[in-house]
Design a protein around this motif. Structure first.
Motif, PDB file in Angstrom:
ATOM      1  N   THR A 329      43.582 -47.006  21.593  1.00 33.69           N
ATOM      2  CA  THR A 329      42.409 -46.942  22.476  1.00 33.69           C
ATOM      3  C   THR A 329      41.264 -47.751  21.889  1.00 33.69           C
ATOM      4  N   LEU A 330      41.055 -47.641  20.583  1.00 32.46           N
ATOM      5  CA  LEU A 330      39.979 -48.397  19.931  1.00 32.46           C
ATOM      6  C   LEU A 330      40.209 -49.896  20.072  1.00 32.46           C
ATOM      7  N   ALA A 331      41.456 -50.335  19.928  1.00 34.27           N
ATOM      8  CA  ALA A 331      41.762 -51.758  20.067  1.00 34.27           C
ATOM      9  C   ALA A 331      41.458 -52.247  21.484  1.00 34.27           C
ATOM     10  N   THR A 332      41.759 -51.423  22.476  1.00 39.10           N
ATOM     11  CA  THR A 332      41.488 -51.818  23.870  1.00 39.10           C
ATOM     12  C   THR A 332      39.992 -51.859  24.124  1.00 39.10           C
ATOM     13  N   ILE A 333      39.232 -50.903  23.559  1.00 35.68           N
ATOM     14  CA  ILE A 333      37.774 -50.904  23.700  1.00 35.68           C
ATOM     15  C   ILE A 333      37.194 -52.195  23.116  1.00 35.68           C
ATOM     16  N   GLN A 334      37.668 -52.580  21.938  1.00 34.73           N
ATOM     17  CA  GLN A 334      37.168 -53.794  21.299  1.00 34.73           C
ATOM     18  C   GLN A 334      37.550 -55.042  22.096  1.00 34.73           C
ATOM     19  N   ALA A 335      38.763 -55.038  22.646  1.00 32.25           N
ATOM     20  CA  ALA A 335      39.223 -56.208  23.400  1.00 32.25           C
ATOM     21  C   ALA A 335      38.397 -56.436  24.654  1.00 32.25           C
ATOM     22  N   HIS A 336      37.895 -55.362  25.266  1.00 35.27           N
ATOM     23  CA  HIS A 336      37.144 -55.510  26.524  1.00 35.27           C
ATOM     24  C   HIS A 336      35.644 -55.657  26.297  1.00 35.27           C
ATOM     25  N   GLN A 337      35.207 -55.505  25.059  1.00 37.65           N
ATOM     26  CA  GLN A 337      33.813 -55.754  24.679  1.00 37.65           C
ATOM     27  C   GLN A 337      32.811 -55.081  25.615  1.00 37.65           C
ATOM     28  N   GLY A 338      33.059 -53.793  25.871  1.00 38.25           N
ATOM     29  CA  GLY A 338      32.130 -53.005  26.674  1.00 38.25           C
ATOM     30  C   GLY A 338      32.319 -53.119  28.172  1.00 38.25           C
ATOM     31  N   GLN A 339      33.175 -54.030  28.623  1.00 38.74           N
ATOM     32  CA  GLN A 339      33.391 -54.233  30.057  1.00 38.74           C
ATOM     33  C   GLN A 339      34.472 -53.303  30.597  1.00 38.74           C
ATOM     34  N   PRO A 340      34.501 -53.068  31.915  1.00 41.26           N
ATOM     35  CA  PRO A 340      35.545 -52.215  32.503  1.00 41.26           C
ATOM     36  C   PRO A 340      36.937 -52.721  32.173  1.00 41.26           C
ATOM     37  N   TRP A 341      37.852 -51.812  31.999  1.00 42.43           N
ATOM     38  CA  TRP A 341      39.226 -52.152  31.650  1.00 42.43           C
ATOM     39  C   TRP A 341      39.988 -52.623  32.884  1.00 42.43           C
ATOM     40  N   ASP A 342      41.002 -53.446  32.615  1.00 44.05           N
ATOM     41  CA  ASP A 342      41.904 -53.838  33.691  1.00 44.05           C
ATOM     42  C   ASP A 342      42.862 -52.681  33.998  1.00 44.05           C
ATOM     43  N   THR A 343      43.531 -52.780  35.146  1.00 46.22           N
ATOM     44  CA  THR A 343      44.394 -51.695  35.627  1.00 46.22           C
ATOM     45  C   THR A 343      45.493 -51.347  34.638  1.00 46.22           C
ATOM     46  N   GLN A 344      46.154 -52.357  34.053  1.00 49.32           N
ATOM     47  CA  GLN A 344      47.259 -52.094  33.148  1.00 49.32           C
ATOM     48  C   GLN A 344      46.795 -51.382  31.886  1.00 49.32           C
ATOM     49  N   SER A 345      45.623 -51.759  31.387  1.00 47.55           N
ATOM     50  CA  SER A 345      45.100 -51.104  30.181  1.00 47.55           C
ATOM     51  C   SER A 345      44.790 -49.629  30.450  1.00 47.55           C
ATOM     52  N   ILE A 346      44.249 -49.351  31.647  1.00 47.35           N
ATOM     53  CA  ILE A 346      43.965 -47.957  32.009  1.00 47.35           C
ATOM     54  C   ILE A 346      45.259 -47.157  32.098  1.00 47.35           C
ATOM     55  N   ARG A 347      46.269 -47.747  32.745  1.00 46.16           N
ATOM     56  CA  ARG A 347      47.545 -47.037  32.889  1.00 46.16           C
ATOM     57  C   ARG A 347      48.188 -46.791  31.537  1.00 46.16           C
ATOM     58  N   ASP A 348      48.143 -47.792  30.662  1.00 45.94           N
ATOM     59  CA  ASP A 348      48.736 -47.622  29.334  1.00 45.94           C
ATOM     60  C   ASP A 348      48.036 -46.498  28.578  1.00 45.94           C
ATOM     61  N   HIS A 349      46.709 -46.443  28.696  1.00 42.40           N
ATOM     62  CA  HIS A 349      45.945 -45.391  28.025  1.00 42.40           C
ATOM     63  C   HIS A 349      46.308 -44.019  28.580  1.00 42.40           C
ATOM     64  N   LEU A 350      46.374 -43.894  29.878  1.00 37.87           N
ATOM     65  CA  LEU A 350      46.680 -42.599  30.488  1.00 37.87           C
ATOM     66  C   LEU A 350      48.083 -42.135  30.143  1.00 37.87           C
ATOM     67  N   GLN A 351      49.015 -43.079  30.007  1.00 35.28           N
ATOM     68  CA  GLN A 351      50.384 -42.705  29.651  1.00 35.28           C
ATOM     69  C   GLN A 351      50.453 -42.119  28.237  1.00 35.28           C
ATOM     70  N   ARG A 352      49.505 -42.450  27.410  1.00 32.98           N
ATOM     71  CA  ARG A 352      49.503 -41.927  26.031  1.00 32.98           C
ATOM     72  C   ARG A 352      48.881 -40.535  25.933  1.00 32.98           C
ATOM     73  N   GLN A 353      48.245 -40.071  26.990  1.00 30.73           N
ATOM     74  CA  GLN A 353      47.538 -38.797  26.913  1.00 30.73           C
ATOM     75  C   GLN A 353      48.499 -37.617  26.986  1.00 30.73           C
ATOM     76  N   PRO A 354      48.200 -36.558  26.236  1.00 32.00           N
ATOM     77  CA  PRO A 354      49.085 -35.374  26.240  1.00 32.00           C
ATOM     78  C   PRO A 354      49.043 -34.667  27.584  1.00 32.00           C
ATOM     79  N   ARG A 355      50.020 -33.810  27.798  1.00 28.39           N
ATOM     80  CA  ARG A 355      50.075 -33.010  29.027  1.00 28.39           C
ATOM     81  C   ARG A 355      49.748 -31.560  28.675  1.00 28.39           C
ATOM     82  N   PHE A 356      48.751 -31.021  29.362  1.00 27.14           N
ATOM     83  CA  PHE A 356      48.347 -29.634  29.166  1.00 27.14           C
ATOM     84  C   PHE A 356      48.427 -28.906  30.497  1.00 27.14           C
ATOM     85  N   GLY A 357      49.384 -27.991  30.597  1.00 28.47           N
ATOM     86  CA  GLY A 357      49.499 -27.237  31.834  1.00 28.47           C
ATOM     87  C   GLY A 357      49.677 -28.145  33.025  1.00 28.47           C
ATOM     88  N   ARG A 358      48.890 -27.906  34.059  1.00 26.36           N
ATOM     89  CA  ARG A 358      48.934 -28.718  35.277  1.00 26.36           C
ATOM     90  C   ARG A 358      47.808 -29.753  35.322  1.00 26.36           C
TER      91      ARG A 358
END
Length: 846
Positions: A329-358
């Motif tokens: 996540t830190l590498a992606t933040i640095q790569a975008h230099q404060g600008q909104p992320w592209d769709t693929q970067s957002i999806r990759d980040h969300l895929q790494r997030q844990p699952r809690f309940g529903r």
């Protein structure tokens, strides 16, 4: 010379050859599976995923594919293929290297079961001799079945059936020719030819398999071309879990390891059937989670999980130093230099997030006046309407909430990662709940666990609060104190003074002042009303009258541990600490007529061949069985004179009786008043019990008791009926935190926020029980408790507890143990006793 060499080699390696007789009784390592009572998969444990199949269950295409590539002359040779041996020998002579092993399927079975994969000549010799023995012992079909079930085929799948599940999520008979050919290709090199890790190499290997099938006439040209051009569709599939019960699954795993040891438990193919049903388990988990979300939303929004863009360079630098964000996540933040992320970067980040309940991970893309656009883990973009956000006033502390928001930008900002959840088909802003919770449901007849949930999410914490968390029980202790009182001369019509108590402690130079909650005192009250309204000072007066040791000893009857019982007057207010399981077991004594049952959660166990190797043998709470056994013991009837049904009842193992049926009945009936209250609202004498919210279920013969501890750190509700005892607990794992109180959120109003004020058992735990019961009530017996022998009823005056001849709102029928009913009638001019404040006042009037 050649023949002599072979004979010599045979006698040379003979001492090292294993007995292939074991193949007739081979036990393939198969994972342990845990099921609900109605056969739904809960979990699977074991290093190897294997699903043994018979020869008849192998698709013909798969057989043809394997034989075409691995051993085309399988049905023609005797375990060793002379043609293959000559071919391999010619390669050795021409190159000087052993590039081909000349192994037949039978030889591979020999190696898989008895040898290593080392490429040395002596191993090949042993392999050949073992293969000859195998061919003499087993049929070709048996050999091929062993071959299909044994080898590892990648991603912890062992055998072709497990590979079908892992790579395609389907059974063998559901796979296409292309998919079967892919699995057949794995036998050569599972790692290198894996369709997930190496899809291109897997495709090339599949085409080789298909070509050989075509050459041998196993498939037509049309079938070959269709399968040849098919895309690679493999993806990783875990075992298809049908019911979420991870805390129960872990309980089973521990029990099986304790019983059999890890190696046997994990790899013997046990099927463990638990006592829970899918419907009740899912309903309990759903009720627990929804109740925690309701609590959390009342108390306010604690903010986003993290911010993904919009950082200044200085903030990025602090992130690098702080280590609060993972490196990807830190590498992606640095790569975008404060600008909104592209769709693929957002999806990759969300895929790494844990699952809690529903909870569903999402990222805010844009915020509008009263809505927000978000992207979900799946990549789908949705809009959250104002109704999904308007609850999110700021959380200040456990007792205070901020001003309700008026615009979406007061709640969310673009670039924030948040949680959302599905509520009746609509997505809603959510957060991981702060407090924890647990639920235990028991069948009071035999102690079978009907449902158990140890927390909001096993991924958040594997700590099983249902079994391990000893928490102060607060007012849920009172039914046991009242049972002790009824067993020592008190009745449900006995008056006890509900008046303040002050006791000076000279050693501490302070006074002990137990208080009611709310701090209202009503003077002399009948015990039925006092327990239903959970009057604290009445409990203190009872324990003083009975003696602390008398009450403490009485509590031991319900299965509580001596070490968990505080022998002081604070016991009357629930200072003791018990687990939800212990509380469910204890309350079951009231629900079943006075027996102490032993909780159990494994119904039966089968081995990998379907043979039953264990079945629970519970002891029962059975009034009819007890009566028949008593008649036989007293000589009223002989065993031979019993009917077949009576003989079964006579043979039933009984749970120990710990209180009389009469006491159990009186407490259960008194706790009905906790739900339904009493008096007459039309004549201003009506009152509610603390569990009045359970009236929503509209069942008259339910009983229950709420419980709240000091500083509202624990909230309890124990609900009972003839067919179920269920206990819910809510509280923070950190004992420093309290559940607190809430004010009304003006955005929601009373229609959407029914609970305002201090959290308590009746507001924080009881709603979960009501939600659970709404889903499962038809499964339980909600008929009235049977009236025991020795119980009578009499009409009493509601104010004095004495006999009454009136038939209006001022009187009611009350139950008594025969011989304890009042003997005097009330007089019209008689007044209730005064409220005394001195600790030495007359406490009781009968």
């Amino acid at each position: 010379m050649g023949l002599g060499t072979i004979v010599g080699l045979y006698f040379y390696v003979k001492p090292d050859l294993p007995s292939v007789e074991t193949l007739r009784d081979v036990r393939l390592q198969t994972p342990m599976q845990v099921y609900t009572k109605d056969g739904k998969l809960i979990s699977q444990f074991g290093e190897q995923r294997r699903i043994p199949v018979t020869y008849e269950e192998l698709p013909q295409y798969l057989i043809d594919a394997v034989l075409s590539t691995e051993d085309a002359r399988f049905y023609d040779h005797f375990g060793v293929d002379p043609i293959g041996v000559l071919r391999a020998l010619s390669v050795v002579l021409s190159t000087g290297e052993m590039r081909e092993g000349a192994s037949t399927i039978t030889m591979q079975v020999a190696r898989n079961f008895f040898l290593t994969r080392d490429k040395v000549l002596i191993r090949k010799i042993k392999e050949a001799f073992i293969a000859l023995h195998i061919e003499q012992l087993l049929s070709k079909e048996e050999i091929l079945t062993l071959y299909m079930n044994k080898p590892g085929l990648g991603h912890r799948s062992f055998g072709v059936a497990a590979a079908a599940e892992v790579y395609y999520g389907r059974t063998l008979d559901e796979l296409t020719l292309a998919e079967l050919a892919t699995i057949a290709g794995l036998f050569q090199a599972p790692s290198a030819l894996n369709p997930i890790s190496n899809p291109e190499r897997a495709k090339q290997r599949r085409r080789i398999v298909l070509r050989r099938m075509l050459d041998t006439g196993a498939i037509t040209q049309e079938e070959y071309e269709t399968a040849y051009n098919a895309p690679v569709t493999a993806s990783y599939h875990v075992a298809e879990i049908e019911v979420s019960a991870p805390y129960l699954a872990e309980m089973v795993r521990q029990e099986m390891v304790n019983r059999y040891g890890e190696e046997v438990a994990y790899n013997s193919g046990f099927k463990v059937y638990t006592t829970v049903t899918a419907e009740q388990q899912e309903a309990a988990e759903r009720a627990l989670r929804e109740n925690l979300h309701d609590y959390d939303e009342r108390h306010g929004y604690r903010g986003a999980v993290m911010k993904l863009w919009g950082y200044s360079p200085a903030e990025v630098q602090s992130l690098k130093v702080g280590g609060a964000i993972d490196q990807a996540t830190l590498a992606t933040i640095q790569a975008h230099q404060g600008q909104p992320w592209d769709t693929q970067s957002i999806r990759d980040h969300l895929q790494r997030q844990p699952r809690f309940g529903r909870l569903i991970a999402a990222v805010v893309l844009a915020v509008h006046e009263q809505s927000a656009d978000v992207m979900l883990r799946s990549g789908e973009k949705v809009t959250l309407p104002w109704e999904a956000l308007d609850w999110a006033r700021p959380f200040l502390d456990h007792d205070r909430q901020g001003r309700p928001p008026q615009r979406a930008n007061e709640v969310l900002a673009a670039g924030e990662q948040i949680w959302v959840r599905d509520v009746e088909g609509e997505l809603r802003l959510a957060q991981l709940p702060g407090p924890s919770s647990a639920v235990v449901g028991l069948n009071p007849t035999d102690g079978a666990v009907q449902t158990i949930v140890g927390g909001y999410s096993f991924n958040v914490s594997q700590y099983n609060r249902a079994m391990q968390a000893k928490r102060q029980v607060g007012s849920t202790i009172k039914p046991f104190i009242y049972a002790s009182a009824l067993d020592n001369g008190f009745t449900l019509s006995t008056l006890v003074n509900d008046a303040p108590i002050t006791q000076w402690n000279p050693g501490a130079y302070s006074a002990w002042r137990p208080r009611n909650s709310p701090e209202v005192y009503d003077g002399p009250l009948r015990l039925r009303e006092a327990i239903a309204r959970s009057k604290n000072v009445v409990s203190v007066r009872l324990i003083r009258s009975l003696g602390v040791d008398t009450v403490a000893d009485y509590l031991l009857r319900f299965g509580f541990s001596e070490n968990d019982i505080t022998r002081s007057e604070a016991l009357s207010l629930g200072s003791a600490s018990f687990t939800p399981m212990e509380m469910a077991r204890a309350f079951s004594v009231f629900a079943n007529g006075g027996f102490l049952v032993d909780p159990y959660f494994i119904e039966y166990i089968e081995d990998n061949e379907g043979n039953e190797v264990y079945r629970a043998e519970p002891v029962y709470a059975c009034l009819e069985c007890e009566a028949i056994q008593k008649r036989v013991a007293e000589g009223q009837v002989t065993e031979e004179e019993l009917t077949e049904e009576q003989q079964q009842a006579y043979a039933t193992p009984l749970a120990p009786r710990v209180i009389s049926q009469q006491i159990a009945f009186l407490i259960s009936d008194a706790l009905r008043s906790s739900i339904w209250g009493g008096g007459s609202w039309a004549h201003d004498t009506g009152w509610n019990g603390t569990a009045w919210r359970a009236q929503a279920l509209r069942k008259r013969y339910m009983s229950g008791k709420t419980g709240t501890t000091n500083d509202v750190k624990d909230a309890w509700f124990a609900g009972m009926m003839r067919g179920s005892t269920t206990v819910f607990w809510v509280g923070y794992d950190n004992l420093e935190n309290r559940l607190g109180r809430v004010t009304l959120n003006s955005n929601l109003g009373r229609e959407r926020q029914a609970i305002v004020g201090s959290d308590a058992g009746g507001t924080t735990a009881l709603p979960a029980w009501v939600r659970y019961m709404r889903d499962v009530l038809p499964n339980f017996d909600t008929s009235p408790y049977p009236l025991p022998e020795g119980i009578t009823s009499a009409r009493i005056d509601q104010e004095t507890g004495q006999l009454s001849q009136r038939t209006d709102y001022s009187s009611m029928f009350e139950y008594f143990i025969q011989g304890t009913e009042p003997t005097e009638f009330t007089e019209d001019e008689q007044q209730a006793p005064l409220i005394f404040e001195d600790v030495n006042d007359p406490l009781f009037k009968q």
